[in-house]
Design a protein around this motif. Sequence first.
Motif, PDB file in Angstrom:
ATOM      1  N   ASP A   1       0.838  -1.202   0.000  1.00 27.38           N
ATOM      2  CA  ASP A   1       0.000   0.000   0.000  1.00 27.38           C
ATOM      3  C   ASP A   1       0.873   1.252   0.000  1.00 27.38           C
ATOM      4  O   ASP A   1       1.933   1.285   0.643  1.00 27.38           O
ATOM      5  CB  ASP A   1      -0.909  -0.006   1.237  1.00 27.38           C
ATOM      6  N   PHE A   2       0.404   2.290  -0.677  1.00 26.72           N
ATOM      7  CA  PHE A   2       1.191   3.524  -0.790  1.00 26.72           C
ATOM      8  C   PHE A   2       1.376   4.201   0.561  1.00 26.72           C
ATOM      9  O   PHE A   2       2.334   4.952   0.752  1.00 26.72           O
ATOM     10  CB  PHE A   2       0.534   4.477  -1.793  1.00 26.72           C
ATOM     11  N   THR A   3       0.476   3.914   1.522  1.00 24.79           N
ATOM     12  CA  THR A   3       0.608   4.528   2.837  1.00 24.79           C
ATOM     13  C   THR A   3       1.810   3.996   3.605  1.00 24.79           C
ATOM     14  O   THR A   3       2.211   4.594   4.624  1.00 24.79           O
ATOM     15  CB  THR A   3      -0.668   4.293   3.680  1.00 24.79           C
TER      16      THR A   3
ATOM     17  N   ASP B   1      -4.786   1.810  -9.000  1.00 29.55           N
ATOM     18  CA  ASP B   1      -5.009   3.047  -8.244  1.00 29.55           C
ATOM     19  C   ASP B   1      -3.919   3.236  -7.193  1.00 29.55           C
ATOM     20  O   ASP B   1      -3.330   4.323  -7.061  1.00 29.55           O
ATOM     21  CB  ASP B   1      -6.371   3.013  -7.550  1.00 29.55           C
ATOM     22  N   ASN B   2      -3.651   2.172  -6.449  1.00 24.21           N
ATOM     23  CA  ASN B   2      -2.694   2.257  -5.357  1.00 24.21           C
ATOM     24  C   ASN B   2      -1.293   2.577  -5.864  1.00 24.21           C
ATOM     25  O   ASN B   2      -0.556   3.366  -5.270  1.00 24.21           O
ATOM     26  CB  ASN B   2      -2.699   0.944  -4.571  1.00 24.21           C
TER      27      ASN B   2
ATOM     28  N   GLY C   1      -0.618   4.207  -8.574  1.00 23.55           N
ATOM     29  CA  GLY C   1      -0.647   5.606  -8.985  1.00 23.55           C
ATOM     30  C   GLY C   1      -0.497   6.558  -7.820  1.00 23.55           C
ATOM     31  O   GLY C   1       0.221   7.563  -7.904  1.00 23.55           O
ATOM     32  N   PHE C   2      -1.133   6.232  -6.700  1.00 29.31           N
ATOM     33  CA  PHE C   2      -1.000   7.076  -5.514  1.00 29.31           C
ATOM     34  C   PHE C   2       0.451   7.100  -5.034  1.00 29.31           C
ATOM     35  O   PHE C   2       0.978   8.154  -4.641  1.00 29.31           O
ATOM     36  CB  PHE C   2      -1.910   6.556  -4.396  1.00 29.31           C
ATOM     37  N   ALA C   3       1.109   5.925  -5.062  1.00 29.11           N
ATOM     38  CA  ALA C   3       2.495   5.860  -4.603  1.00 29.11           C
ATOM     39  C   ALA C   3       3.406   6.721  -5.472  1.00 29.11           C
ATOM     40  O   ALA C   3       4.267   7.455  -4.965  1.00 29.11           O
ATOM     41  CB  ALA C   3       2.978   4.409  -4.604  1.00 29.11           C
TER      42      ALA C   3
ATOM     43  N   GLN D   1       2.497   9.304  -7.294  1.00 28.77           N
ATOM     44  CA  GLN D   1       2.160  10.702  -7.061  1.00 28.77           C
ATOM     45  C   GLN D   1       2.717  11.219  -5.733  1.00 28.77           C
ATOM     46  O   GLN D   1       2.901  12.429  -5.556  1.00 28.77           O
ATOM     47  CB  GLN D   1       0.637  10.880  -7.091  1.00 28.77           C
ATOM     48  N   HIS D   2       3.030  10.307  -4.809  1.00 24.35           N
ATOM     49  CA  HIS D   2       3.635  10.689  -3.532  1.00 24.35           C
ATOM     50  C   HIS D   2       5.158  10.584  -3.569  1.00 24.35           C
ATOM     51  O   HIS D   2       5.809  10.644  -2.528  1.00 24.35           O
ATOM     52  CB  HIS D   2       3.076   9.825  -2.403  1.00 24.35           C
TER      53      HIS D   2
END
Length: 331
Positions: A116-118, A138-139, A141-143, A145-146
Amino acid sequence: MSRFIDAYDAAMFDLDGVVYLGPDAVEGAPASLAELRSLGVKVGFVTNNAGRSADVVVDQLNQLGIDCGLSDVVTSPQAIAQVMRRELPDGAKVQVCGAQALADEMTAAGFTVVSDFTQEPVAVVQGYDPNLSWPSLDNAGFAIQHGARWFGTNTDITRPTHLGLVPGAGAQIEALRTAVPDAPITVAGKPYPPLLQETIKRMQASRPVFVGDRLDTDIEGAHNVGIDSFLVFTGAHGKKDLVSASPRQRPTAIGWNVEGLLEPRRECSQGGGAVVCGAARAWTSGSVVQIDGPLTSVTEQLDALWAIVQLTWRDGSLDATETLDALQLLP
């Protein structure tokens, strides 16, 4: 008469569309590979497919009657893992958007695999996943973008199977690209150099040739590492693709399947504006390519095609459409 392979000490093979199609061996592949080994030619298998481990590939090849050991197979997950080991800290957190085989390779390379990106991964690695889910995309992509770096095993848009073409890793990467359009990606698989460079190094080959079915990955990949290439017609690309190929996607030679490596090199002669290959003669009438000679067998049609491409590669404005339509035995 000498065989094409006599000029090389090693033959490296793409798998999908060259050695097998889905669960089945391509006609002539097992016997030809055995003959190459008997001649002392080093044989290696190279796959962009990140959905399966090298062990699984070895098992399939042996079940198809093709002698193969683990050291004979080099995969895009293995190659991208080596790239990442050079560019990331030891034990770095890596988020995997791909199959279990890719996650296993990351673990074997010493990375800490997260889901998970978190969990703040420093990198995302993406490869073909036959069970890809949108939440996984999606996950990833979030990573990115972070701030996570983006790595990919390969960018093949399609994969050949015994039933037909299906979307490949490149299609999955492009889906993620829509969310991170400006993010750079580092890729290991063909046509990028790392996978073939790793294979050449492992095989200790000094005069290798690469055998493939795709112009945009296999043939261009061979160009990118400075080696010769051999295009077969048992997979993704056919005669029309070959005629319109860009300079970096033009093979050194062609054959129907891998048996062509054991046949004489297909040679052309030119004179009077015409190109002769075997009993085929290609010339131009205005801007249209014409062909004459026997066209009853696959070999004769391959000779004709090789003559045709010498003309069209020299002058990209020529029209070979009707001539190619006469080569009905070729895809």
